[in-house]
Every structure is written in C-alpha cells, then in structure tokens.
Design a protein around this motif. Sequence first.
Motif, PDB file in Angstrom:
ATOM      1  N   GLU A  28       1.376  -1.254   0.257  1.00 12.20           N
ATOM      2  CA  GLU A  28       0.114   0.032   0.015  1.00 12.20           C
ATOM      3  C   GLU A  28       1.102   0.801  -0.016  1.00 12.20           C
ATOM      4  OE1 GLU A  28      -3.919   0.119   2.468  1.00 12.20           O
ATOM      5  OE2 GLU A  28      -2.217  -1.623   3.895  1.00 12.20           O
ATOM      6  N   ILE A  29       2.165   1.177   0.567  1.00 11.69           N
ATOM      7  CA  ILE A  29       2.652   2.681   0.757  1.00 11.69           C
ATOM      8  C   ILE A  29       4.258   1.815   0.263  1.00 11.69           C
ATOM      9  CG2 ILE A  29       4.109   4.161   2.176  1.00 11.69           C
ATOM     10  CD1 ILE A  29       1.042   3.922   3.828  1.00 11.69           C
ATOM     11  N   LEU A  30       4.667   2.216  -0.552  1.00 15.30           N
ATOM     12  CA  LEU A  30       6.496   2.566  -0.838  1.00 15.30           C
ATOM     13  C   LEU A  30       6.912   3.661   0.191  1.00 15.30           C
ATOM     14  CD1 LEU A  30       4.838   1.478  -3.739  1.00 15.30           C
ATOM     15  CD2 LEU A  30       6.418   0.987  -4.340  1.00 15.30           C
ATOM     16  N   PHE A  31       8.088   3.402   0.519  1.00 15.35           N
ATOM     17  CA  PHE A  31       9.443   4.387   1.029  1.00 15.35           C
ATOM     18  C   PHE A  31      10.513   3.970   0.429  1.00 15.35           C
ATOM     19  CE2 PHE A  31       8.509   1.710   4.181  1.00 15.35           C
ATOM     20  CZ  PHE A  31      10.216   2.262   4.691  1.00 15.35           C
ATOM     21  N   GLY A  32      11.486   5.186   0.621  1.00 13.02           N
ATOM     22  CA  GLY A  32      12.964   4.725   0.572  1.00 13.02           C
ATOM     23  C   GLY A  32      13.437   6.008   0.199  1.00 13.02           C
ATOM     24  N   ALA A  33      15.003   6.405   0.329  1.00 11.90           N
ATOM     25  CA  ALA A  33      16.167   7.301   0.707  1.00 11.90           C
ATOM     26  C   ALA A  33      16.283   7.420  -0.722  1.00 11.90           C
ATOM     27  CB  ALA A  33      16.932   7.458   1.328  1.00 11.90           C
ATOM     28  N   ALA A  34      15.309   8.835  -1.078  1.00 15.59           N
ATOM     29  CA  ALA A  34      16.681   9.518  -2.375  1.00 15.59           C
ATOM     30  C   ALA A  34      17.153  10.112  -2.149  1.00 15.59           C
ATOM     31  CB  ALA A  34      15.398   9.818  -3.114  1.00 15.59           C
ATOM     32  N   SER A  35      18.531  10.101  -2.712  1.00 15.86           N
ATOM     33  CA  SER A  35      19.653  10.661  -2.785  1.00 15.86           C
ATOM     34  C   SER A  35      19.888  12.409  -4.074  1.00 15.86           C
ATOM     35  CB  SER A  35      21.119  10.070  -3.212  1.00 15.86           C
ATOM     36  OG  SER A  35      20.467   9.272  -1.809  1.00 15.86           O
ATOM     37  N   PHE A  36      20.157  13.366  -3.184  1.00 15.35           N
ATOM     38  CA  PHE A  36      21.126  14.431  -4.109  1.00 15.35           C
ATOM     39  C   PHE A  36      22.585  14.259  -4.449  1.00 15.35           C
ATOM     40  CE2 PHE A  36      16.385  15.911  -3.266  1.00 15.35           C
ATOM     41  CZ  PHE A  36      16.792  17.173  -4.492  1.00 15.35           C
ATOM     42  N   HIS A  37      23.481  14.307  -4.980  1.00 13.60           N
ATOM     43  CA  HIS A  37      24.752  14.038  -4.677  1.00 13.60           C
ATOM     44  C   HIS A  37      25.444  14.549  -3.934  1.00 13.60           C
ATOM     45  CE1 HIS A  37      28.313  12.306  -5.895  1.00 13.60           C
ATOM     46  NE2 HIS A  37      29.285  13.887  -6.494  1.00 13.60           N
ATOM     47  N   GLY A  38      26.293  14.224  -3.394  1.00 13.95           N
ATOM     48  CA  GLY A  38      26.717  15.831  -1.709  1.00 13.95           C
ATOM     49  C   GLY A  38      26.502  15.865  -0.787  1.00 13.95           C
ATOM     50  N   ASP A  39      27.000  16.385   0.013  1.00 16.61           N
ATOM     51  CA  ASP A  39      26.672  16.725   0.603  1.00 16.61           C
ATOM     52  C   ASP A  39      26.555  17.897   1.538  1.00 16.61           C
ATOM     53  OD1 ASP A  39      29.109  16.985   1.568  1.00 16.61           O
ATOM     54  OD2 ASP A  39      28.886  15.800   3.243  1.00 16.61           O
ATOM     55  N   ASP A  40      26.121  18.924   0.554  1.00 16.75           N
ATOM     56  CA  ASP A  40      25.931  20.338   0.383  1.00 16.75           C
ATOM     57  C   ASP A  40      24.114  20.889   0.963  1.00 16.75           C
ATOM     58  OD1 ASP A  40      25.493  22.946   1.002  1.00 16.75           O
ATOM     59  OD2 ASP A  40      27.338  23.640  -0.218  1.00 16.75           O
ATOM     60  N   PRO A  41      23.069  20.766   0.934  1.00 18.11           N
ATOM     61  CA  PRO A  41      21.885  20.787   0.881  1.00 18.11           C
ATOM     62  C   PRO A  41      22.029  22.526   0.572  1.00 18.11           C
ATOM     63  CG  PRO A  41      21.953  20.865   2.617  1.00 18.11           C
ATOM     64  CD  PRO A  41      23.350  20.495   3.173  1.00 18.11           C
ATOM     65  N   GLN A  42      22.484  23.577   0.681  1.00 17.02           N
ATOM     66  CA  GLN A  42      22.318  24.743  -0.104  1.00 17.02           C
ATOM     67  C   GLN A  42      22.398  24.544  -2.159  1.00 17.02           C
ATOM     68  OE1 GLN A  42      21.366  27.609   1.660  1.00 17.02           O
ATOM     69  NE2 GLN A  42      21.148  25.311   2.815  1.00 17.02           N
ATOM     70  N   ARG A  43      23.613  23.325  -2.092  1.00 16.05           N
ATOM     71  CA  ARG A  43      23.966  22.891  -3.425  1.00 16.05           C
ATOM     72  C   ARG A  43      22.412  23.052  -3.742  1.00 16.05           C
ATOM     73  NH1 ARG A  43      27.501  18.415  -6.166  1.00 16.05           N
ATOM     74  NH2 ARG A  43      27.219  18.832  -8.195  1.00 16.05           N
ATOM     75  N   TRP A  44      21.916  22.502  -3.492  1.00 14.57           N
ATOM     76  CA  TRP A  44      20.292  22.267  -4.104  1.00 14.57           C
ATOM     77  C   TRP A  44      19.405  22.539  -3.370  1.00 14.57           C
ATOM     78  CZ3 TRP A  44      21.361  19.015  -8.018  1.00 14.57           C
ATOM     79  CH2 TRP A  44      22.654  18.788  -7.966  1.00 14.57           C
ATOM     80  N   ALA A  45      19.311  23.914  -3.082  1.00  7.89           N
ATOM     81  CA  ALA A  45      17.726  24.717  -2.234  1.00  7.89           C
ATOM     82  C   ALA A  45      17.064  24.291  -2.873  1.00  7.89           C
ATOM     83  CB  ALA A  45      18.950  26.005  -1.759  1.00  7.89           C
ATOM     84  N   GLN A  46      16.980  25.165  -4.164  1.00  6.06           N
ATOM     85  CA  GLN A  46      16.227  25.075  -5.081  1.00  6.06           C
ATOM     86  C   GLN A  46      15.401  24.211  -4.814  1.00  6.06           C
ATOM     87  OE1 GLN A  46      14.376  27.612  -6.980  1.00  6.06           O
ATOM     88  NE2 GLN A  46      15.654  29.386  -6.631  1.00  6.06           N
ATOM     89  N   SER A  47      15.447  22.356  -5.307  1.00  6.58           N
ATOM     90  CA  SER A  47      15.179  21.547  -5.769  1.00  6.58           C
ATOM     91  C   SER A  47      14.197  21.317  -4.199  1.00  6.58           C
ATOM     92  CB  SER A  47      15.810  20.376  -6.494  1.00  6.58           C
ATOM     93  OG  SER A  47      15.925  20.590  -7.097  1.00  6.58           O
ATOM     94  N   LEU A  48      15.137  21.344  -3.283  1.00 11.13           N
ATOM     95  CA  LEU A  48      14.681  21.048  -1.511  1.00 11.13           C
ATOM     96  C   LEU A  48      13.561  22.102  -1.375  1.00 11.13           C
ATOM     97  CD1 LEU A  48      18.735  20.237  -0.257  1.00 11.13           C
ATOM     98  CD2 LEU A  48      16.423  18.246  -1.049  1.00 11.13           C
ATOM     99  N   GLY A  49      13.998  23.292  -1.935  1.00 13.04           N
ATOM    100  CA  GLY A  49      12.977  24.103  -1.647  1.00 13.04           C
ATOM    101  C   GLY A  49      11.334  24.170  -1.960  1.00 13.04           C
ATOM    102  N   TRP A  50      11.246  23.412  -3.125  1.00 14.30           N
ATOM    103  CA  TRP A  50       9.996  23.057  -4.634  1.00 14.30           C
ATOM    104  C   TRP A  50       9.556  21.971  -3.340  1.00 14.30           C
ATOM    105  CZ3 TRP A  50       8.116  25.543  -7.731  1.00 14.30           C
ATOM    106  CH2 TRP A  50       6.633  25.641  -7.994  1.00 14.30           C
TER     107      TRP A  50
END
Length: 267
Positions: free
Chosen positions: A151-173
């Motif tokens: 009924e529910i699928l889940f799991g970790a999905a990753s952005f490359h690198g451990d600096d979340p500010q690099r992906w601020a637009q995507s993470l914010g969206w």
Amino acid sequence: MSLVGPGAGQSCRLAVRLAQTEVDLLAAQRLRYRVFIEEMGGSGTLVDHDARLERDRFDTIFDHLLLIDEGRDAAQFDHVVGAYRLLPDTRLTHTDRFYCDDEFDLSRLRASGRRLLELGRSCIDPLYRGGTGMLQLWQGLAQYVIRHDIEILFGAASFHGDDPQRWAQSLGWLHHHHLAPAEIRVRARQENGFSPMAADLLDRRTALMQMPSLIRAYLRLGGGIGEGVYLDPEFRTTDVCIILDTARMSAQAREFAARSGDGGSLL
C-alpha cells in the motif's frame, strides 16, 4: 524483449527478475560498487574494495530486483546491469529495523497499519541509462507491489554531495509543493541546520532541472517527501525520504501498474 545493445549497435536481451543465487547478489553488489563507490565517491563499513563489492548488513533480508543482460557473463559477475533493493514489512520482526530507520523517524508509517515496502540502492549501469532499462525495472517493481499487496512505498532518495544548499531550489520546491500527507509523513532524525528556501524565492524550472530524474519520476506517480534532509557521511549524499501511497497514484500510473502485472511470472 529484444533491444539494441548499448552503444554497440548489437542486439542484446534484457530481463527483469529477483536475485536467485549468490552469484546474482554478488553481481548486484559489484554494480553498486561501480555506481555508488567509483562513480559517486561513497564508502561504507562493509564495502569490500579488493573484491569491488558495495554491501551492508541489510542485503540478506532484502529482495533484490535485477535487470539482467543475458548476453553478459554471469561468471564474471557483470550480467546485472540494474538493481533495486526491496524490503516488505512482513519480513520484519518487532525488533527488526528498516534501512531508513537510521535516517528518518518512521513511526507514522508504522502506525498507519498499512502494508509497507522499503525501496533502496536503485542503480543502473551507465551504458544502459537513457534506454528502456529503468522502465523495465519499474515494471518489475509494479508486479512486486501488486503480488505483495503493498500500500505504501518509501525509501531514501539522494542528491549528490552533502551540501544541501547546492540543491536549495530543488529541496525548497519539494518542501513547499510535495510534502507527504501529515498522517504518513516521516521526519529526518538528524539536526543539521537545514532550512528550506522561502517559497517566493523558488524558480520551478531551476528546481526541476536540478532534481534527480528518479525523484521526478516518483513525483509524477503521486509521491511526496518527508520533512527535513539527512546528510549521509558515508555516501556523501543529501537524502530525502520519498513516500508513495498507492491509493493516491494517478489513473495513468495505476493503469501502468495493472498492465505490468498482467500474466507475468518474473517475480
């Protein structure tokens, strides 16, 4: 299904099935080493650099969904060209943990009383990307979901690198537009100072262009994410938790899943 061989103009044959032997598992771990260690620069406590295997303590309890090139040599552990790791909740005892338990608080998922499936370690050989390989893996996943009444699928999905500010637009969206419903929403366990970008500063085009294609695919199926991010020091990634409630899938996605499950016997 006969396909054109990747980059070589030669015919090859791809098949999707669960791992059946130790050789299958070793080949999947070899593929994961090439992608997660050599390509992405990750590491891990059980990584075997001499044998070039990426593995961990969870491998023995997961099912391993594999994309097989039947023209490649299993004896050389190179016949597996795509992989997905699957763990249904029915396989866990009260004391067992999901892989994601280390990164996210899953208590709301567990309290839902619904059938859960954890996804992980999704990867595909670079030579087979951009073709039908990932679609075939997803068709196999759809069969698995139907046959196990997930009924529910889940799991970790990753952005490359451990600096979340690099992906601020995507993470914010993702935070402002794709949070999972509150009753099944998980939360990152890690206090890392991450704060999503303000909604009025987001640019949709930039956010989606920067977002990994696998995450965009989950969103198209109706998936959402949990709150916060987890910075994985071993794999050097910024992780979000994807949550896909099969009851909320679009009609198009449901039709795809139903077609994939018709008459097949791969799983």
